[in-house]
Design a protein around this motif. Structure first.
Motif, mmCIF file in Angstrom:
data_model
loop_
_atom_site.group_PDB
_atom_site.id
_atom_site.type_symbol
_atom_site.label_atom_id
_atom_site.label_comp_id
_atom_site.label_asym_id
_atom_site.label_seq_id
_atom_site.Cartn_x
_atom_site.Cartn_y
_atom_site.Cartn_z
ATOM 1 N N THR A 50 0.829 -1.197 0.000
ATOM 2 C CA THR A 50 0.000 0.000 0.000
ATOM 3 C C THR A 50 0.866 1.250 0.000
ATOM 4 O O THR A 50 0.593 2.205 -0.728
ATOM 5 N N LEU A 51 1.933 1.245 0.798
ATOM 6 C CA LEU A 51 2.844 2.387 0.850
ATOM 7 C C LEU A 51 3.545 2.578 -0.491
ATOM 8 O O LEU A 51 3.640 3.696 -0.991
ATOM 9 N N LYS A 52 4.012 1.485 -1.090
ATOM 10 C CA LYS A 52 4.668 1.591 -2.397
ATOM 11 C C LYS A 52 3.707 2.150 -3.438
ATOM 12 O O LYS A 52 4.089 2.990 -4.254
ATOM 13 N N THR A 53 2.477 1.688 -3.406
ATOM 14 C CA THR A 53 1.468 2.170 -4.346
ATOM 15 C C THR A 53 1.215 3.658 -4.137
ATOM 16 O O THR A 53 1.126 4.424 -5.102
ATOM 17 N N ALA A 54 1.119 4.083 -2.880
ATOM 18 C CA ALA A 54 0.883 5.497 -2.575
ATOM 19 C C ALA A 54 2.047 6.358 -3.040
ATOM 20 O O ALA A 54 1.846 7.429 -3.634
ATOM 21 N N ILE A 55 3.265 5.906 -2.792
ATOM 22 C CA ILE A 55 4.452 6.666 -3.215
ATOM 23 C C ILE A 55 4.491 6.774 -4.739
ATOM 24 O O ILE A 55 4.755 7.833 -5.296
ATOM 25 N N PHE A 56 4.212 5.658 -5.417
ATOM 26 C CA PHE A 56 4.196 5.679 -6.881
ATOM 27 C C PHE A 56 3.139 6.645 -7.397
ATOM 28 O O PHE A 56 3.382 7.400 -8.342
ATOM 29 N N GLN A 57 1.965 6.635 -6.784
ATOM 30 C CA GLN A 57 0.884 7.528 -7.213
ATOM 31 C C GLN A 57 1.285 8.989 -7.034
ATOM 32 O O GLN A 57 1.041 9.821 -7.911
ATOM 33 N N ILE A 58 1.910 9.308 -5.905
ATOM 34 C CA ILE A 58 2.377 10.680 -5.664
ATOM 35 C C ILE A 58 3.420 11.075 -6.697
ATOM 36 O O ILE A 58 3.384 12.173 -7.264
ATOM 37 N N PHE A 59 4.365 10.166 -6.957
ATOM 38 C CA PHE A 59 5.392 10.431 -7.958
ATOM 39 C C PHE A 59 4.768 10.674 -9.324
ATOM 40 O O PHE A 59 5.119 11.615 -10.027
ATOM 41 N N ASN A 64 3.475 14.184 -13.705
ATOM 42 C CA ASN A 64 2.505 14.680 -14.684
ATOM 43 C C ASN A 64 2.321 16.188 -14.558
ATOM 44 O O ASN A 64 2.233 16.898 -15.555
ATOM 45 N N SER A 65 2.263 16.671 -13.328
ATOM 46 C CA SER A 65 2.094 18.102 -13.096
ATOM 47 C C SER A 65 3.292 18.889 -13.637
ATOM 48 O O SER A 65 3.127 19.897 -14.324
ATOM 49 N N VAL A 66 4.480 18.430 -13.323
ATOM 50 C CA VAL A 66 5.699 19.101 -13.801
ATOM 51 C C VAL A 66 5.777 19.020 -15.319
ATOM 52 O O VAL A 66 6.121 19.997 -15.990
ATOM 53 N N TYR A 67 5.465 17.860 -15.866
ATOM 54 C CA TYR A 67 5.496 17.672 -17.314
ATOM 55 C C TYR A 67 4.545 18.654 -18.009
ATOM 56 O O TYR A 67 4.908 19.285 -19.002
ATOM 57 N N LYS A 68 3.350 18.813 -17.480
ATOM 58 C CA LYS A 68 2.384 19.747 -18.062
ATOM 59 C C LYS A 68 2.891 21.185 -17.986
ATOM 60 O O LYS A 68 2.721 21.970 -18.923
ATOM 61 N N LYS A 69 3.531 21.538 -16.867
ATOM 62 C CA LYS A 69 4.069 22.898 -16.737
ATOM 63 C C LYS A 69 5.199 23.137 -17.727
ATOM 64 O O LYS A 69 5.289 24.210 -18.327
ATOM 65 N N ILE A 70 6.045 22.134 -17.910
ATOM 66 C CA ILE A 70 7.148 22.266 -18.879
ATOM 67 C C ILE A 70 6.577 22.415 -20.284
ATOM 68 O O ILE A 70 7.036 23.261 -21.062
ATOM 69 N N LEU A 71 5.587 21.607 -20.608
ATOM 70 C CA LEU A 71 4.975 21.727 -21.928
ATOM 71 C C LEU A 71 4.382 23.104 -22.138
ATOM 72 O O LEU A 71 4.511 23.691 -23.218
#
Length: 88
Positions: A50-59, A64-71
């Motif tokens: 569950t922790l690994k899944t949560a960390i992956f989701q946050i990452f 995605n947020s950073v990628y959209k800002k760069i675009l």
């Protein structure tokens, strides 16, 4: 050996403290205990999973947020330039 199977079943159904006691008490079964721990960690309801899944989701969301800002920073000026060129 039936006794070993009972111990392993007890280990599977025990909490952390009981598992630790069994691990220390039955040295000959440590390989099986480690296998049980590994299998437990790989199950869907495991806290580690569950922790690994949560960390992956946050990452993923952060990426995605950073990628959209760069675009937006890179692509928007290019699109504006293209539109202005089309107007001429």
């Amino acid at each position: 050996m039936e006794n070993e199977e009972n111990i392993l079943e007890c280990y599977r159904n025990s909490d952390f403290d009981e598992r630790l006691h069994l691990f220390l008490q039955y040295r000959s079964l440590r390989t099986e205990f480690v296998e049980i721990e590994t299998n437990t960690m790989l199950t869907e309801h495991s806290p580690v999973r569950t922790l690994k899944t949560a960390i992956f989701q946050i990452f993923k969301e952060t990426f995605n947020s950073v990628y959209k800002k760069i675009l937006k920073i890179v692509i928007d000026p290019i699109q504006t330039t293209i539109k202005e060129g089309d107007k001429k």
